[in-house]
Scaffold this active site. Structure first.
Site, PDB file in Angstrom:
ATOM      1  N   LYS A 120       0.840  -1.201   0.000  1.00 21.43           N
ATOM      2  CA  LYS A 120       0.000   0.000   0.000  1.00 21.43           C
ATOM      3  C   LYS A 120       0.875   1.251   0.000  1.00 21.43           C
ATOM      4  O   LYS A 120       0.694   2.150  -0.804  1.00 21.43           O
ATOM      5  CB  LYS A 120      -0.917  -0.022   1.228  1.00 21.43           C
ATOM      6  CG  LYS A 120      -1.815   1.188   1.329  1.00 21.43           C
ATOM      7  CD  LYS A 120      -2.734   1.091   2.528  1.00 21.43           C
ATOM      8  CE  LYS A 120      -3.447   2.421   2.733  1.00 21.43           C
ATOM      9  NZ  LYS A 120      -4.307   2.418   3.905  1.00 21.43           N
ATOM     10  N   HIS A 168      -5.026 -33.641  17.526  1.00 24.90           N
ATOM     11  CA  HIS A 168      -3.923 -34.497  17.986  1.00 24.90           C
ATOM     12  C   HIS A 168      -2.790 -33.663  18.545  1.00 24.90           C
ATOM     13  O   HIS A 168      -1.649 -34.112  18.594  1.00 24.90           O
ATOM     14  CB  HIS A 168      -3.457 -35.380  16.825  1.00 24.90           C
ATOM     15  CG  HIS A 168      -4.557 -36.268  16.331  1.00 24.90           C
ATOM     16  ND1 HIS A 168      -4.792 -37.510  16.872  1.00 24.90           N
ATOM     17  CD2 HIS A 168      -5.531 -36.047  15.415  1.00 24.90           C
ATOM     18  CE1 HIS A 168      -5.855 -38.049  16.273  1.00 24.90           C
ATOM     19  NE2 HIS A 168      -6.317 -37.166  15.387  1.00 24.90           N
ATOM     20  N   GLU A 211      -4.584  -6.572  14.941  1.00 23.96           N
ATOM     21  CA  GLU A 211      -4.076  -5.249  14.564  1.00 23.96           C
ATOM     22  C   GLU A 211      -5.201  -4.212  14.690  1.00 23.96           C
ATOM     23  O   GLU A 211      -4.965  -3.029  14.860  1.00 23.96           O
ATOM     24  CB  GLU A 211      -3.509  -5.276  13.137  1.00 23.96           C
ATOM     25  CG  GLU A 211      -2.368  -4.302  12.946  1.00 23.96           C
ATOM     26  CD  GLU A 211      -1.681  -4.387  11.582  1.00 23.96           C
ATOM     27  OE1 GLU A 211      -2.350  -4.163  10.567  1.00 23.96           O
ATOM     28  OE2 GLU A 211      -0.464  -4.658  11.531  1.00 23.96           O
ATOM     29  N   LYS A 230       9.530  -1.108  14.356  1.00 24.74           N
ATOM     30  CA  LYS A 230      10.069  -0.790  13.020  1.00 24.74           C
ATOM     31  C   LYS A 230      11.204   0.227  13.152  1.00 24.74           C
ATOM     32  O   LYS A 230      12.266   0.061  12.562  1.00 24.74           O
ATOM     33  CB  LYS A 230       8.975  -0.129  12.156  1.00 24.74           C
ATOM     34  CG  LYS A 230       8.030  -1.051  11.445  1.00 24.74           C
ATOM     35  CD  LYS A 230       7.192  -0.228  10.470  1.00 24.74           C
ATOM     36  CE  LYS A 230       5.933  -0.948  10.068  1.00 24.74           C
ATOM     37  NZ  LYS A 230       5.021  -0.155   9.270  1.00 24.74           N
ATOM     38  N   GLY A 260      -4.812  -1.665   5.059  1.00 23.06           N
ATOM     39  CA  GLY A 260      -4.036  -2.793   4.543  1.00 23.06           C
ATOM     40  C   GLY A 260      -4.687  -4.139   4.833  1.00 23.06           C
ATOM     41  O   GLY A 260      -4.810  -4.998   3.964  1.00 23.06           O
ATOM     42  N   ARG A 261      -5.157  -4.328   6.076  1.00 25.64           N
ATOM     43  CA  ARG A 261      -5.721  -5.638   6.455  1.00 25.64           C
ATOM     44  C   ARG A 261      -7.142  -5.821   5.946  1.00 25.64           C
ATOM     45  O   ARG A 261      -7.741  -6.868   6.140  1.00 25.64           O
ATOM     46  CB  ARG A 261      -5.623  -5.832   7.969  1.00 25.64           C
ATOM     47  CG  ARG A 261      -6.223  -4.709   8.790  1.00 25.64           C
ATOM     48  CD  ARG A 261      -5.842  -4.844  10.255  1.00 25.64           C
ATOM     49  NE  ARG A 261      -6.316  -3.726  11.062  1.00 25.64           N
ATOM     50  CZ  ARG A 261      -5.666  -2.587  11.243  1.00 25.64           C
ATOM     51  NH1 ARG A 261      -4.513  -2.392  10.617  1.00 25.64           N
ATOM     52  NH2 ARG A 261      -6.150  -1.635  11.997  1.00 25.64           N
ATOM     53  N   GLU A 274      10.587  -4.656   4.515  1.00 24.57           N
ATOM     54  CA  GLU A 274      10.671  -6.079   4.139  1.00 24.57           C
ATOM     55  C   GLU A 274      10.334  -6.249   2.651  1.00 24.57           C
ATOM     56  O   GLU A 274      11.022  -6.962   1.920  1.00 24.57           O
ATOM     57  CB  GLU A 274       9.686  -6.920   4.961  1.00 24.57           C
ATOM     58  CG  GLU A 274      10.036  -7.069   6.423  1.00 24.57           C
ATOM     59  CD  GLU A 274       9.363  -6.021   7.298  1.00 24.57           C
ATOM     60  OE1 GLU A 274       9.150  -4.879   6.818  1.00 24.57           O
ATOM     61  OE2 GLU A 274       9.058  -6.346   8.458  1.00 24.57           O
TER      62      GLU A 274
HETATM   63  O1  F6P Z   1       3.359  -2.829   9.807  1.00 24.21           O
HETATM   64  C1  F6P Z   1       1.999  -3.065   9.728  1.00 24.21           C
HETATM   65  C2  F6P Z   1       1.470  -2.736   8.363  1.00 24.21           C
HETATM   66  O2  F6P Z   1       1.373  -1.368   8.206  1.00 24.21           O
HETATM   67  C3  F6P Z   1       0.138  -3.415   8.121  1.00 24.21           C
HETATM   68  O3  F6P Z   1      -0.922  -2.727   8.651  1.00 24.21           O
HETATM   69  C4  F6P Z   1       0.132  -3.542   6.648  1.00 24.21           C
HETATM   70  O4  F6P Z   1      -0.818  -4.464   6.209  1.00 24.21           O
HETATM   71  C5  F6P Z   1       1.553  -3.986   6.406  1.00 24.21           C
HETATM   72  O5  F6P Z   1       2.309  -3.234   7.341  1.00 24.21           O
HETATM   73  C6  F6P Z   1       2.092  -3.794   5.015  1.00 24.21           C
HETATM   74  O6  F6P Z   1       2.041  -2.459   4.599  1.00 24.21           O
HETATM   75  P1  F6P Z   1       2.211  -2.079   3.077  1.00 24.21           P
HETATM   76  O7  F6P Z   1       1.115  -2.696   2.304  1.00 24.21           O
HETATM   77  O8  F6P Z   1       2.171  -0.586   3.046  1.00 24.21           O
HETATM   78  O9  F6P Z   1       3.554  -2.590   2.623  1.00 24.21           O
END
Ligand code: F6P
Length: 541
Positions: free
Chosen positions: A205, A383, A352, A503, A266-267, A211
Site C-alpha cells: 500500500k 492431535h 491489529e 520498526k 491494509g488488512r 521487508e
Molecule cells: O506494519 C503493519 C502494516 O502497516 C500493516 O498494517 C500492513 O498491512 C503492512 O504493514 C504492510 O504495509 P504495506 O502494504 O504498506 O507494505
C-alpha cells in the site's frame, strides 16, 4: 465514561452471575427449541450458536449493549465513508470495493465506484493476459510463475484467499508468496525457477515497507542476473500500491501499476488490487463471485436487526467471553485444508484492529479489548492442543467452520472429517461425567482423569461448499464482527500505531550493525550484549 458504566453493562454483569453456573447439558435438556432458536442462516451460510453459555435474556442484554454503544449509527458511518479512522484522518470504506457497479458511494464529493470498477477491469484484463499465456516475458516465453511480494495485509489476504480457492486455480500457474525479510523466504520461492518465466507482483500500500522493498530489490537483482537487460523489468514486474511515485522510483512503469486508495486499510484490502495474485490464479469471474459474497455479507450486516445479524451476534458472544468470562483467547478451527491460512489472516485483521489499550478519547481502556486470536485446521489440532481445550483450566471459545461438500470427494474422507467436526463441538459442550464413566465400569482412580467437564462454548459455521462466494461471506463476517467489537470497546479499529516502535528501532539497530559498531547507539545493556554476541558469531561463521 466507558461502556462499563452504562446500564447494559451493569445488567450483563448481574446476569453473568446467574448464567455462569448453568450447564449447556441442562440448557439443552430443558429447551427442545434451543438449537433452532440460536441459529441463523444467511444466503447459505449457517451459524449455530446454541452451544454458547447464554440464555435468551443474554442475547437481549447483549444487543442492548450494542445499542448503548450506538452500533447502528457506527454501521451507517462505516458504509457512508465517514472518516472514522480519526488518528489517520481517513475513511474505512473497504465495503465500496465489493459494491456493484450500479452503487453510488461518495467520498469527499466524489463517487468512488467508477474508480473501483476501473481497477477491477484493469486487473481482469491483465489476469486474462497472464492466464492465457499472452503476457510474454522478456525472452518471449509465457509466464509460468507468479510471485507476490508483500507483507501484512499485502500478503495475508491474498495468500489466504489463494489457498482457500486453490480448487478454482489455474493449475499450470505456480503462484507463490514471499513476505519475510528472511532471505530464505525469497530463496526458497525462486528455487529452480527461470527468471524469463517469472512475474513479480510487488504489493505494498505504502511502497515504503522495508521487508517488501528489500525482497523486491533482491527479486530485481535475481532477474537481472539472468536476463541482464534492464528493459526486462517492464515484462516481469508489476506493482500494487497507492504510491505511484515510489513505484516509478523503483523502476516499475506506472502502466504496470494497479492502484487503490488510502481509504482501504491494509488488512481490509483483499478486495482491492491487493487481490491481484488471487485473480491471476482463479480468474476474473471467480474473483467477482468472491466480491459478491463479501457484498452479500456487507448488506446483511448493514440491514439485519441486531439480534439476527450474524457478525453482530458473533461479536457480542466474543464480548461476553472476553469481558465477562475473562477468556483471553479466541480460537478458529476450519475443518477444511484449503482454509489453512484463515486463522493467520484473521490474526492480523483482529489483533491489529482491536489490540488497543486506549479508547477513542485517548484514555486507558477500563475493560479488556481485543482477544488473542489463534487457530489451526481440523483434524490436525485434535492431535495436538485440543487436550487443553477439553480438560485444561482455560476457557477458550472456538469457532468451528466446516462444509458439507469436499472439493476432493475421495472415499469416505469427508464424512470422517465432518464426523470429527461434529464430535468436537459435542464433546466440548457436553463433556463426559464421572457418573457416566462409573456406569461404564471405569476404574475409580482413573475417573477424575477421564472426566470431561464440558460447558465449553463453540460457534459452528457451515456452508455447502467452500466456493469463492462463501469465502467472501466468511471473510466479511469476521471483518464486521471485529468492527462491531471495536465499537463496543470504543477503540479505533482502523489504525495500527503499535507496529511503529519496533520498526523504528530495527532501523537504528540495522544501522548500528552495518556501521561495524562505530555508531553512537545507546541501547540498553541487554540489547548491547545481544548485539555484541551476534557480531562475534557473525564474524566467525
Ligand atoms: O506494519 C503493519 C502494516 O502497516 C500493516 O498494517 C500492513 O498491512 C503492512 O504493514 C504492510 O504495509 P504495506 O502494504 O504498506 O507494505
Amino acid at each position: 465514561m466507558g461502556i462499563e458504566t452504562g446500564v447494559a453493562w451493569r445488567e450483563l454483569r448481574a446476569h453473568f452471575e446467574q448464567v455462569v453456573e448453568l450447564q449447556l447439558t441442562q440448557m439443552f435438556a430443558g429447551d427442545p427449541q434451543r438449537a433452532v432458536d440460536f441459529s441463523l442462516e444467511e444466503q447459505g451460510l449457517f451459524l449455530d450458536y446454541s452451544k454458547n453459555r447464554i440464555t435468551r435474556e443474554s442475547i437481549d442484554l447483549l444487543t442492548n449493549l450494542a445499542v448503548e454503544a450506538k452500533l447502528p449509527a457506527a454501521i451507517k458511518d462505516l458504509f457512508a465513508g465517514k472518516k472514522i479512522n480519526i488518528t489517520e484522518g481517513r475513511a474505512a470504506l473497504h465495503t465500496a470495493l465489493r459494491a456493484p457497479k450500479s452503487a453510488y458511494i461518495e467520498l469527499d464529493g466524489v463517487d468512488v465506484i467508477p474508480q473501483v470498477h476501473a481497477v477491477l477491469e484493469q486487473m481482469e484484463t491483465f489476469s486474462e493476459t497472464v492466464r492465457s499465456g499472452q503476457w510474454l516475458g522478456f525472452s518471449g516465453k509465457p509466464i509460468r510463475n507468479v510471485i507476490n511480494i508483500g507483507i501484512g495485509g499485502s500478503d495475508l489476504g491474498p495468500s489466504m484467499a489463494y489457498e482457500a480457492l486453490r480448487a478454482y486455480s489455474q493449475r499450470n500457474l505456480n503462484i507463490q508468496f514471499v513476505s519475510n525479510v528472511d532471505a530464505s523466504d525469497f530463496a526458497e520461492a525462486v528455487q529452480g525457477l527461470n527468471a524469463d518465466e517469472t512475474l513479480f507482483i510487488v504489493c505494498s500500500k505504502t511502497f515504503t515497507t522495508d521487508e517488501t522493498l528489500t525482497n523486491a530489490r533482491t527479486a530485481r537483482s535475481w532477474l537481472l542476473d539472468q536476463l541482464i537487460d534492464k528493459k526486462a523489468i517492464a515484462k516481469h514486474f508489476v506493482a500494487v500500491s497507492t504510491n505511484t511515485e515510489a513505484v516509478q522510483a523503483f523502476g516499475i512503469d506506472a502502466q504496470n501499476m494497479f492502484g487503490f486508495w488510502d481509504w482501504v486499510g491494509g488488512r481490509y484490502s483483499l478486495c482491492s488490487s491487493v487481490g491481484l495474485a488471487v485473480m491471476v490464479s482463479i480468474g476474473g469471474t471467480n474473483f467477482r463471485a468472491m466480491l459478491s459474497g463479501f457484498h452479500a455479507m456487507d448488506e446483511h450486516f448493514r440491514t439485519a436487526p441486531l439480534a439476527q445479524n450474524m457478525p453482530v451476534l458473533m461479536a457480542l458472544l466474543g464480548v461476553w467471553y472476553n469481558n465477562f468470562f475473562v477468556a483471553e483467547t479466541h480460537a478458529i478451527f476450519p475443518y477444511d485444508k484449503y482454509l489453512g491460512r484463515f486463522p493467520a489472516y484473521l490474526q492480523q485483521v483482529d489483533m491489529e484492529s482491536n489490540g488497543k489499550s486506549v479508547d477513542k478519547s485517548g484514555l486507558e481502556v477500563v475493560v479488556q479489548s481485543g482477544p488473542i486470536i489463534w487457530g489451526q485446521v481440523g483434524t490436525n489440532g485434535q492431535h495436538s492442543f485440543y487436550q487443553l481445550l477439553h480438560q485444561g483450566t482455560k476457557l477458550v471459545p472456538v469457532d468451528f467452520i466446516g462444509f458439507a461438500q469436499s472439493h476432493n470427494p475421495i472415499a469416505d474422507h469427508h464424512d470422517k472429517l465432518m464426523a470429527n467436526f461434529f464430535a468436537q463441538t459435542q464433546a466440548l459442550a457436553f463433556g463426559k461425567s464421572s457418573q457416566a464413566l462409573a456406569d461404564e465400569g471405569v476404574d475409580e482412580a482413573l475417573i477424575p482423569h477421564r472426566t470431561f467437564s464440558g460447558n465449553r462454548p463453540t460457534n459452528t459455521l457451515m456452508a455447502e461448499k467452500l466456493t469463492p462466494f462463501v469465502l467472501g461471506q466468511l471473510t466479511a463476517l469476521y471483518e464486521h464482527k471485529i468492527f462491531t467489537q471495536g465499537v463496543i470497546w470504543d477503540v479505533f479499529s482502523f489504525d495500527q500505531w503499535g507496529v511503529e516502535l519496533g520498526k523504528n528501532l530495527a532501523v537504528e539497530i540495522f544501522q548500528q550493525l552495518e556501521s561495524s559498531g562505530t555508531g553512537k547507539a545507546n541501547f540498553d545493556a541487554s540489547t548491547t550484549q545481544l548485539l555484541n554476541r551476534y557480531r562475534g558469531m557473525r564474524k566467525t561463521s
